[in-house]
Design an enzyme around this catalytic site. Structure first.
Site, short mmCIF file in Angstrom:
data_model
loop_
_atom_site.label_atom_id
_atom_site.label_comp_id
_atom_site.label_asym_id
_atom_site.label_seq_id
_atom_site.Cartn_x
_atom_site.Cartn_y
_atom_site.Cartn_z
N CYS A 130 0.82 -1.21 0.00
CA CYS A 130 0.00 0.00 0.00
C CYS A 130 0.86 1.27 0.00
O CYS A 130 0.59 2.22 -0.73
CB CYS A 130 -0.95 0.01 1.19
SG CYS A 130 -0.27 -0.62 2.71
N HIS A 243 -2.94 6.35 4.57
CA HIS A 243 -1.49 6.45 4.77
C HIS A 243 -1.00 7.82 4.28
O HIS A 243 -1.46 8.31 3.25
CB HIS A 243 -0.75 5.37 3.97
CG HIS A 243 -0.83 3.98 4.53
ND1 HIS A 243 -1.40 3.67 5.73
CD2 HIS A 243 -0.40 2.81 3.99
CE1 HIS A 243 -1.32 2.35 5.94
NE2 HIS A 243 -0.71 1.80 4.90
C1 2RA Z 1 0.87 -2.09 6.61
N1 2RA Z 1 1.74 -2.01 4.35
O1 2RA Z 1 0.55 -0.91 6.46
C2 2RA Z 1 1.47 -2.89 5.47
C3 2RA Z 1 0.58 -4.02 5.05
N2 2RA Z 1 -0.68 -3.57 4.57
O2 2RA Z 1 0.72 -2.71 7.67
#
Ligand code: 2RA
Length: 340
Positions: A130, A243
């Site tokens: 991601c 994120h």
């Molecule tokens: C996380 N990128 O953010 C890793 C797995 N999705 O935990």
């Protein structure tokens, strides 16, 4: 004429988003099957205005199915992806299992769509991590204009990246701060996540980086350009979904911040929100449910010859996973599996 589509892992965060996005984007589905482990058999999940019953993946016959979106983790993928692929069903896998396999394309459709033609080697296509997906969407248009030499990225990753358990842990710990007697010790994360940040995602590697940081380096090179140097610090933050990334870029040639902003405004999958005034930028709570990779705080980095800083935010369950997988399925349908 549409496709016979399978969603494996349909009860998890990403699997449910895959179903939502297949419906939202009106992907041409003639028939759909939703799979999970035996213990979830019979569970119901929504697909548009339909309610679907979960089937046991162990018992599933892959024959005659066209495309399978996998969100079941590497261990289960190792068992079931080869079975699906051997039966002629193209697997689009969200786990990390096949991402680094030279015979499996790792695709972000806005960045390297041409890689779709390599799917037939194993009948498997890998979805990136991601934190990588949103970053390469931001980097690609700039790299095309002024070739990137080096990227320094710090991530601020939401707890949903660690699944439903990660979200539950943040919720329970936060509640426990205010409701005496309901304190919850860390379990999913290495330390307390409520009102805290944790500079570790996944395991530590020999060189002191974490596997999440290693993934960003290796995947960016595979998707974009092996010559790009990447160094990452990946941090877990008390945010449920979305994120965020602080990205510092050094180019071969000078790229003016205004030109960079104009390029990004026209780039596929990008939404620029960048005003030098209070609130003139994106924050993770504002990206949830959106398809876009949002970019703010675009500005020169005068400490190096050709430097640029930017802030990048995206819904990690969507562009970071489910949306990217569905976009790969669309690419597969439009460029390879074409049905009348
Ligand atoms: C996380 N990128 O953010 C890793 C797995 N999705 O935990």
């Amino acid at each position: 004429m549409g496709y016979k589509v399978v969603v494996a892992g349909a009860t998890g965060n990403v699997g449910r988003e895959m179903l939502n996005i297949l419906e939202e984007r009106q992907f041409p589905v003639d028939e759909i099957a939703v799979l999970a482990s035996r213990r979830s058999q019979g569970t119901e999940v929504s697909f548009g205005d339909k309610t679907l019953k979960i089937k046991d993946i162990e018992q599933f016959d892959w024959t005659g199915w066209d495309i399978a979106l996998f969100a079941i983790g590497s261990d289960a993928t190792k068992i079931h992806a080869p079975k699906a692929a051997a039966a002629g069903c193209v697997v689009i896998d969200n786990s990390s299992l096949y991402r680094y396999d030279p015979d499996v394309p790792l695709i972000v459709p806005e960045v390297n769509p041409e890689a779709i033609h390599g799917y037939a080697k194993k009948n498997i296509i890998a979805n990136p991590n991601c934190s990588t997906a949103q970053m390469v969407v931001a980097l690609k248009p700039l790299h095309d204009r002024a070739r990137i030499k080096r990227v320094v990225v710090s991530t601020y990753q939401s707890v949903s990246g660690a699944g439903k358990d990660g979200m539950d842990e943040l919720w329970d710990q936060t509640k426990g701060m205010y409701v005496p007697g309901q304190e919850k010790a860390p379990n999913k994360f290495q330390k307390q996540i409520a009102f805290n940040v944790i500079p570790q995602i996944d395991v530590f590697m020999e060189d002191g980086s974490t596997k999440e940081e290693w993934k960003m380096v290796v995947e960016t090179k595979k998707i974009m350009d092996t010559s790009i140097k990447v160094t990452a610090t990946c941090v877990r933050v008390p945010v449920f979904v979305g994120h965020s990334e602080s990205i510092n870029i050094e180019f071969e040639d000078f790229l003016d911040e205004d030109e960079a902003r104009d390029i990004l405004r026209e780039a596929p999958g990008v939404m620029v929100i960048d005003k030098r005034e209070p609130g003139g930028y994106i924050t993770p709570v504002e990206c949830v449910g959106d398809y876009a990779t949002f970019i703010s705080r675009i500005r020169q980095d005068g400490t190096v010859e050709n430097g640029l800083n930017l802030w990048c935010v995206s819904d990690n369950l969507r562009k970071g996973a489910a949306l990217n997988a569905v976009q790969i399925a669309e690419l597969l349908g439009n460029r390879v599996l074409k049905k009348g």
